[in-house]
Design a protein around this motif. Structure first.
Motif, PDB file in Angstrom:
ATOM      1  N   SER A   3      -2.320 -51.822  60.781  1.00 43.25           N
ATOM      2  CA  SER A   3      -3.391 -51.248  59.870  1.00 43.25           C
ATOM      3  C   SER A   3      -3.106 -50.163  58.930  1.00 43.25           C
ATOM      4  N   GLN A   4      -2.235 -49.293  59.240  1.00 40.24           N
ATOM      5  CA  GLN A   4      -1.482 -48.354  58.367  1.00 40.24           C
ATOM      6  C   GLN A   4      -0.769 -49.032  57.313  1.00 40.24           C
ATOM      7  N   MET A   5      -0.226 -50.032  57.403  1.00 37.58           N
ATOM      8  CA  MET A   5       0.542 -50.858  56.464  1.00 37.58           C
ATOM      9  C   MET A   5      -0.660 -51.493  55.371  1.00 37.58           C
ATOM     10  N   CYS A   6      -1.570 -51.965  55.878  1.00 34.58           N
ATOM     11  CA  CYS A   6      -2.561 -52.403  55.101  1.00 34.58           C
ATOM     12  C   CYS A   6      -3.406 -51.486  54.349  1.00 34.58           C
ATOM     13  N   ARG A   7      -3.233 -50.307  54.789  1.00 29.65           N
ATOM     14  CA  ARG A   7      -3.991 -49.061  53.820  1.00 29.65           C
ATOM     15  C   ARG A   7      -3.095 -48.471  53.128  1.00 29.65           C
ATOM     16  N   ALA A   8      -1.644 -48.669  53.445  1.00 32.23           N
ATOM     17  CA  ALA A   8      -0.826 -47.516  52.594  1.00 32.23           C
ATOM     18  C   ALA A   8      -0.784 -48.026  51.238  1.00 32.23           C
ATOM     19  N   GLU A   9      -0.717 -46.528  50.496  1.00 31.38           N
ATOM     20  CA  GLU A   9      -0.751 -46.522  49.050  1.00 31.38           C
ATOM     21  C   GLU A   9       0.400 -45.855  48.609  1.00 31.38           C
ATOM     22  N   SER A  10       1.123 -46.199  47.400  1.00 32.07           N
ATOM     23  CA  SER A  10       2.069 -45.218  46.881  1.00 32.07           C
ATOM     24  C   SER A  10       1.299 -43.981  46.319  1.00 32.07           C
ATOM     25  N   GLU A  11       2.122 -42.978  45.665  1.00 36.28           N
ATOM     26  CA  GLU A  11       1.581 -42.040  44.933  1.00 36.28           C
ATOM     27  C   GLU A  11       0.867 -42.414  43.760  1.00 36.28           C
ATOM     28  N   GLU A  12       1.392 -43.651  43.022  1.00 32.56           N
ATOM     29  CA  GLU A  12       0.587 -44.234  42.013  1.00 32.56           C
ATOM     30  C   GLU A  12      -0.332 -45.064  42.356  1.00 32.56           C
ATOM     31  N   HIS A  54      12.893 -53.334  46.327  1.00 34.07           N
ATOM     32  CA  HIS A  54      12.840 -52.818  47.482  1.00 34.07           C
ATOM     33  C   HIS A  54      12.466 -51.149  47.424  1.00 34.07           C
ATOM     34  N   ARG A  55      12.782 -50.586  46.345  1.00 37.38           N
ATOM     35  CA  ARG A  55      12.206 -49.116  46.209  1.00 37.38           C
ATOM     36  C   ARG A  55      11.065 -49.095  46.484  1.00 37.38           C
ATOM     37  N   ARG A  56      10.085 -49.692  45.520  1.00 38.83           N
ATOM     38  CA  ARG A  56       8.811 -49.832  45.477  1.00 38.83           C
ATOM     39  C   ARG A  56       8.210 -50.083  46.510  1.00 38.83           C
ATOM     40  N   GLU A  57       8.378 -51.213  47.486  1.00 39.25           N
ATOM     41  CA  GLU A  57       7.766 -51.684  48.500  1.00 39.25           C
ATOM     42  C   GLU A  57       8.153 -50.646  49.852  1.00 39.25           C
ATOM     43  N   ARG A  58       9.344 -49.975  49.593  1.00 35.05           N
ATOM     44  CA  ARG A  58       9.783 -49.213  50.880  1.00 35.05           C
ATOM     45  C   ARG A  58       8.830 -47.828  50.746  1.00 35.05           C
ATOM     46  N   LEU A  59       8.699 -47.265  49.519  1.00 34.20           N
ATOM     47  CA  LEU A  59       7.939 -46.072  49.506  1.00 34.20           C
ATOM     48  C   LEU A  59       6.616 -46.480  50.212  1.00 34.20           C
ATOM     49  N   ILE A  60       5.799 -47.336  49.806  1.00 38.08           N
ATOM     50  CA  ILE A  60       4.708 -47.711  50.367  1.00 38.08           C
ATOM     51  C   ILE A  60       4.731 -47.708  52.051  1.00 38.08           C
ATOM     52  N   MET A  61       5.648 -48.497  52.516  1.00 34.32           N
ATOM     53  CA  MET A  61       5.891 -48.647  53.774  1.00 34.32           C
ATOM     54  C   MET A  61       6.008 -47.244  54.382  1.00 34.32           C
ATOM     55  N   GLN A  62       6.751 -46.593  53.670  1.00 36.12           N
ATOM     56  CA  GLN A  62       7.049 -45.283  54.302  1.00 36.12           C
ATOM     57  C   GLN A  62       5.856 -44.515  55.141  1.00 36.12           C
ATOM     58  N   ALA A  65       3.684 -45.463  56.567  1.00 33.89           N
ATOM     59  CA  ALA A  65       3.421 -45.903  58.080  1.00 33.89           C
ATOM     60  C   ALA A  65       4.385 -45.150  59.005  1.00 33.89           C
ATOM     61  N   PHE A  66       5.504 -44.424  58.281  1.00 33.21           N
ATOM     62  CA  PHE A  66       6.399 -43.820  59.158  1.00 33.21           C
ATOM     63  C   PHE A  66       6.585 -42.395  58.823  1.00 33.21           C
ATOM     64  N   ASN A  67       5.326 -41.683  58.476  1.00 31.10           N
ATOM     65  CA  ASN A  67       5.235 -40.282  58.198  1.00 31.10           C
ATOM     66  C   ASN A  67       4.785 -39.504  59.604  1.00 31.10           C
ATOM     67  N   LYS A  68       4.857 -38.226  59.461  1.00 28.08           N
ATOM     68  CA  LYS A  68       4.505 -37.576  60.714  1.00 28.08           C
ATOM     69  C   LYS A  68       3.246 -37.953  61.505  1.00 28.08           C
ATOM     70  N   LYS A 103      18.794 -47.316  54.732  1.00 27.99           N
ATOM     71  CA  LYS A 103      18.992 -46.683  56.178  1.00 27.99           C
ATOM     72  C   LYS A 103      17.483 -46.928  56.884  1.00 27.99           C
ATOM     73  N   CYS A 104      17.655 -47.119  58.125  1.00 29.27           N
ATOM     74  CA  CYS A 104      16.709 -47.662  59.140  1.00 29.27           C
ATOM     75  C   CYS A 104      15.283 -46.750  58.772  1.00 29.27           C
ATOM     76  N   LEU A 105      14.362 -47.450  58.637  1.00 34.12           N
ATOM     77  CA  LEU A 105      12.998 -46.819  58.456  1.00 34.12           C
ATOM     78  C   LEU A 105      12.430 -46.424  59.728  1.00 34.12           C
ATOM     79  N   GLY A 106      12.782 -46.958  60.939  1.00 30.28           N
ATOM     80  CA  GLY A 106      12.327 -46.762  62.001  1.00 30.28           C
ATOM     81  C   GLY A 106      13.040 -45.728  62.977  1.00 30.28           C
TER      82      GLY A 106
END
Ligand code: HEM
Length: 466
Positions: free
Chosen positions: A248-257, A119-127, A129-132, A411-414
């Protein structure tokens, strides 16, 4: 915990200490109300979960047992208990197992149904698509569509007409979702997506859960298969595109690593996101429009705030200036929590509120009950947005007193997307329309799946500008 004048918080903290294992009573000693054979208290829960929780909280306190369908369930009440379960400091509560029964077949692989490191790993990437920056893009994309759909609510030749607000806002938000979430504009594919999303969302409330074509659940599973194919066949193209929609944001999203989501993860997360975003904000806006229709002074006050901005459509820079809408949004989520119940399951034998609880027990946290506890909220049945004013901030009485978006790692990502969308839409509605709900018109909710008004909420709308 800090006390606010007029309310008297009860302190259940000692009962819900992570390391308090003294004086533990056996599971059989936990008080409760099993209800009817087989059905348990399912009918009471579907009729009005808040009343059921209120009755059993008063009788038994912050932790008790009941039976829903044939399943024995532990329910917890109040901010201390909510914090204990949602923060999951002992790592004994599973989302995957908790949500398996209500929504597992439809939303397997969705982020809310994952636990621990995965959960932690995937949520970090999904995040990402919810940045500013993406949130700003979504807002700008939504604005012209909001304007077009709002104009259709009450055409000029029907000025002053009564519309059924609940299905209207549901359809509006669905139509807004297709371009913003998926990047698809009007046309045959958009219509098919609309249909598939509606079927999947509706199936989440189906009573019978078998894959039989033509039934609500069967249509939901067919909708899921359509969405799997739709997303699956476009991921490669979107990974290389510069499109700004959420998919499209989710397809391109990358974690810091530098990790990306796999194709299957993108498919599962997109299907879950469409579900998570849809009925929740529909209910929030239903409550907002209902309350603003009843309280026309408040409606006018918010309109003046919107007029003062001097723009038809808000930009990112205006979000913080719409304080009135923000307070009404928060109070609406308190008054009717769009997600009334949160589910978890124990992954090992554990202790909850001083009782032993065996492995594989379903545990329910009920934000809608916490939001109406007299111990935490002044006159909780009253709709009073000012309780969120800087002078009062009743929600600060306990960090888990106001939990419409849950808490802890799930906690809700959206939540920011939801508030931005509510502000953009209500702002435009205030400029285009005035609406009225008579004082004696009650908002009675059907809780058989996500809350919705039993009468579909008729409201009279009058256009403000020619
Ligand atoms: C007023 C609107 C909304 C409300 C009240 C709401 C409520 C919630 C709640 C209570 C949870 C936590 C469930 C749990 O812990 O068991 C949650 C999770 C989630 N919500 Fe929302 N939500 C709203 C809007 C949205 C929107 C618009 C999106 C997407 C754009 C969204 C995406 C998600 C996601 C992805 C999760 C799972 C997060 C995770 O498990 O890590 N929600 N939401």
């Amino acid at each position: 915990m800090t006390a606010t004048a007029g309310v008297c918080p009860v302190d259940h903290r000692a009962l819900f200490q992570t390391d308090n294992q003294t004086e533990v009573k056996p599971f059989s000693a936990m008080p409760g109300s099993p209800g009817l054979p087989f059905f348990g208290r399912t009918l009471d829960y579907y009729r009005d979960p808040n009343r059921l929780f209120d009755e059993l909280y008063r009788r038994f306190g912050p932790v008790w047992r009941t039976r829903l369908l044939w399943v024995d369930i532990v329910c917890v009440c109040g901010p201390d208990a909510d914090e204990y379960v949602l923060m999951n400091r002992n790592k004994v509560f599973s989302n995957e197992k908790g949500y398996e029964f209500p929504i597992g077949k439809l939303f397997r692989g969705g982020i809310m149904l994952k636990d621990g490191e995965t959960h932690r790993r995937e949520r970090l990437i999904m995040q990402q698509a919810f940045n500013k920056e993406p949130l700003q893009q979504y807002l700008n994309q939504m604005n012209p569509d909001i304007s077009r759909y709002l104009d259709r609510w009450v055409p000029r030749y029907r000025n002053g007409a009564r519309i059924h607000f609940y299905p209207t806002i549901k359809e509006t938000l669905l139509k807004l979702a297709v371009p913003v979430f998926v990047g698809e504009r009007a046309g045959r594919t958009a219509r098919q997506l609309n249909r598939a999303i509606t079927d999947v969302v509706n199936a989440s409330g189906a009573f019978l859960r078998f894959d039989v074509p033509g039934t609500k659940f069967g249509r939901g599973l067919a909708g899921r298969r359509y969405l799997e194919h739709y997303f699956g066949s476009r991921i490669a193209e979107r990974r290389n595109s510069d499109m700004q929609d959420m998919f499209s944001q989710m397809c391109r999203a990358e974690s810091e690593e530098g990790h990306r989501l796999t194709d299957q993860q993108i498919i599962d997360h997109m299907i879950f996101l469409l579900f998570a975003a849809h009925d929740t904000n529909t209910i929030a806006m239903t409550t907002m429009f209902y309350q603003l229709g009843r309280n026309r002074d408040l409606q006018q006050q918010l309109r003046e705030e919107s007029l003062a901005l001097g723009v038809d459509q808000i930009g990112w820079e205006h979000l913080n200036q719409l304080e009135g809408i923000s307070k009404v949004f928060k109070e609406s989520l308190r008054w009717i929590a769009p997600v009334p119940s949160l589910f978890r399951a124990t992954t090992e034998d554990t202790v909850i509120g001083g009782y032993e609880v065996p492995k594989n027990t379903i545990v329910i946290v009920q934000p809608s009950h916490t939001h109406r506890m007299e111990e935490y909220w002044r006159c909780p049945m009253e709709f009073d947005p000012e309780r969120f004013s800087p002078e009062r901030r009743e929600d600060k009485v306990h960090r888990f007193a106001w939990v419409p978006f849950g808490g802890g790692v799930h906690k809700c990502l959206g939540r920011h997307f939801a508030e931005n969308q509510a502000k953009a839409l209500v702002h435009q509605a205030l400029l285009k329309y005035e609406w009225h709900v008579p004082e004696n018109q009650l908002l009675e909710m059907d809780y058989s799946s996500m809350p919705k008004p039993k009468d579909r909420l008729p409201i009279k709308f009058r256009r403000r500008r020619s």
